[in-house]
Design a protein around this motif. Structure first.
Motif, PDB file in Angstrom:
ATOM      1  N   UNK A   1      53.541  32.982  27.724  1.00 21.32           N
ATOM      2  CA  UNK A   1      53.161  34.196  28.461  1.00 21.32           C
ATOM      3  C   UNK A   1      53.361  35.442  27.605  1.00 21.32           C
TER       4      UNK A   1
ATOM      5  N   UNK B   1      52.293  37.310  25.106  1.00 18.87           N
ATOM      6  CA  UNK B   1      51.162  37.509  24.206  1.00 18.87           C
ATOM      7  C   UNK B   1      51.471  38.736  23.359  1.00 18.87           C
TER       8      UNK B   1
ATOM      9  N   UNK C   1      48.328  43.858  20.752  1.00 21.41           N
ATOM     10  CA  UNK C   1      47.713  44.486  19.579  1.00 21.41           C
ATOM     11  C   UNK C   1      47.958  45.988  19.576  1.00 21.41           C
ATOM     12  N   UNK C   2      48.557  46.504  20.657  1.00 19.62           N
ATOM     13  CA  UNK C   2      48.702  47.953  20.787  1.00 19.62           C
ATOM     14  C   UNK C   2      49.934  48.497  20.064  1.00 19.62           C
TER      15      UNK C   2
ATOM     16  N   UNK D   1      50.408  50.858  39.352  1.00 20.95           N
ATOM     17  CA  UNK D   1      49.210  50.102  38.993  1.00 20.95           C
ATOM     18  C   UNK D   1      48.572  49.448  40.206  1.00 20.95           C
ATOM     19  N   UNK D   2      47.320  49.767  40.456  1.00 22.60           N
ATOM     20  CA  UNK D   2      46.544  49.163  41.538  1.00 22.60           C
ATOM     21  C   UNK D   2      47.317  49.143  42.854  1.00 22.60           C
TER      22      UNK D   2
ATOM     23  N   UNK E   1      42.679  52.370  40.371  1.00 21.34           N
ATOM     24  CA  UNK E   1      41.637  51.415  39.985  1.00 21.34           C
ATOM     25  C   UNK E   1      42.134  50.411  38.948  1.00 21.34           C
TER      26      UNK E   1
ATOM     27  N   UNK F   1      42.271  51.082  35.766  1.00 16.85           N
ATOM     28  CA  UNK F   1      41.557  51.316  34.508  1.00 16.85           C
ATOM     29  C   UNK F   1      42.507  51.636  33.360  1.00 16.85           C
TER      30      UNK F   1
ATOM     31  N   UNK G   1      45.560  50.837  33.297  1.00 14.13           N
ATOM     32  CA  UNK G   1      46.269  49.572  33.073  1.00 14.13           C
ATOM     33  C   UNK G   1      45.529  48.699  32.079  1.00 14.13           C
ATOM     34  N   UNK G   2      44.226  48.595  32.242  1.00 10.34           N
ATOM     35  CA  UNK G   2      43.417  47.795  31.310  1.00 10.34           C
ATOM     36  C   UNK G   2      43.507  48.383  29.904  1.00 10.34           C
ATOM     37  N   UNK G   3      43.466  49.723  29.810  1.00  9.55           N
ATOM     38  CA  UNK G   3      43.560  50.354  28.489  1.00  9.55           C
ATOM     39  C   UNK G   3      44.885  50.031  27.807  1.00  9.55           C
TER      40      UNK G   3
ATOM     41  N   UNK H   1      46.332  47.254  28.197  1.00  3.35           N
ATOM     42  CA  UNK H   1      46.406  45.798  28.052  1.00  3.35           C
ATOM     43  C   UNK H   1      47.368  45.156  29.041  1.00  3.35           C
ATOM     44  N   UNK H   2      47.496  45.753  30.220  1.00  2.00           N
ATOM     45  CA  UNK H   2      48.424  45.215  31.221  1.00  2.00           C
ATOM     46  C   UNK H   2      47.841  43.941  31.823  1.00  2.00           C
ATOM     47  N   UNK H   3      48.649  42.874  31.868  1.00  2.00           N
ATOM     48  CA  UNK H   3      48.167  41.673  32.535  1.00  2.00           C
ATOM     49  C   UNK H   3      49.221  41.032  33.418  1.00  2.00           C
TER      50      UNK H   3
END
Lengths: 157, 174
Positions: free
Chosen positions: B27, B29, B32-33, B98-99, B124, B126, B128-130, B132-134
């Motif tokens: 888990x 990962x 890359x940021x 987040x969301x 939204x 968004x 979070x995606x920037x 790299x939140x998962x």
């Protein structure tokens, strides 16, 4: 006359909506094929096409929006990699740190074939070296004759 | 004799590889940021919809970004640790809500305490995606120049704070 106009406008609107559904079908197709290339990081053995995790849904929306914005597949992939790393690609790219991953199957295959051929050569050598001496040949002949004799006598009785 | 050692050798190699596999966490990962500038954002504050927070405002200080949500169970475990940490005043913690929805999020903070200097409201997901939140919660350490120096996916523990975050923040503060 009036009904003709109605019919005509109906026809035109039908054509337009058919064009629209065709476009959106193409879009969905592209979204789907992109989604199959990307890993869902929440449930890691699924692509974001297969997963119904919240994040997968969001990322599919992202793909759709970016395709609509005219981005190429490569640009979208780069966008994902910039955020989630190479791990997001379901097909690992060939690069310095994945060379071993890509080459290992071939190396194993070559190694296994090498082993196999060596074993086969060994066996062949074994067969060749087992030439019988003349003494042994005589002995074998005697044994064989003896056994044929026995067999015939056996069948007679 | 040598022949019998071959399977043993293979076994040992396999055991080493599998053993190593057990101690790795798939888990985790690598982000890359790390070493990259934090993604730019400009979102409203959780408790003051009219008040915007942007990346530029946060430049010039070492700060911690903690991604959380009221629906996130693991965040609840993590929360007391953050509340404790915020009391030490080592570095400001900004929350990325987040969301989530404003009301349950604000209730959550009222009930459990608010360790955040401010919470950024990312409905939204968004931003979070920037980032790299998962897997919420996630925690980032961002330096004075706005570069991400550290990321932790999953709840931060007292130990992570003591052994990694505090020394790193102190080092970055110079």
């Amino acid at each position: 006359m009036k009904w003709l106009v109605v019919l005509l406008s109906l026809f035109v609107s039908m054509l337009a909506s058919a064009e629209e559904t065709k476009l959106s079908a193409e879009l969905e197709q592209r979204v789907k094929s992109m989604a199959h290339e990307l890993r869902c990081l929440v449930c890691q053995n699924q692509t974001i096409a297969d997963s119904n995790a919240d994040l997968a849904i969001d990322l599919r929306t992202q793909i759709r929006e970016q395709i609509k914005a005219g981005k190429t597949d490569q640009q979208i992939k780069d966008y994902m990699v910039a955020r989630y790393g190479d791990f997001v690609l379901y097909r690992p790219p060939v690069q310095s740190n994945t060379v071993l991953l890509w080459l290992a199957p071939f190396l194993l295959l070559i190694g296994a074939l090498g082993f196999l051929f060596r074993q086969m050569a060994k066996r062949r050598a074994l067969v060749v070296t087992q030439n019988l001496s003349s003494d042994e040949l005589e002995q074998a002949d005697a044994l064989l004759q003896h056994s044929t004799h026995n067999n015939t006598s056996h069948t007679k009785s | 004799m040598g022949k019998f050692l071959i399977p043993l050798g293979i076994f040992v190699v396999l055991a080493i590889f599998l053993g190593r596999g057990l101690s790795l966490d798939p888990r985790e990962v690598p982000s890359p940021l790390i070493g990259k500038p934090a993604p730019a954002f400009s979102l409203s504050q959780l408790d003051q919809p009219a008040q915007m927070i942007g990346t530029e405002q946060l430049l010039g200080q070492v700060w911690i970004l903690n991604v959380w949500a009221s629906w996130c169970v693991a965040c609840r475990d993590e929360h007391p640790v953050l509340v404790e940490f915020s009391k030490t005043g080592v570095a400001p913690i900004y929350g990325l809500n987040y969301k989530d929805k404003r009301e349950p999020a604000m209730n959550w903070l009222q009930q459990l305490g608010n360790p955040y200097t401010a919470s950024i409201f990312d409905e939204s997901g968004r931003v979070g995606i920037d980032f790299g939140v998962y897997g919420v919660p996630e925690t980032f350490v961002i330096d004075k120049l706005g570069v991400i120096r550290y990321k932790k996916t999953g709840p931060v523990t007292q130990e992570t704070i003591q052994s990694i975050i505090v020394p790193l923040v102190k080092k970055l503060q110079g």
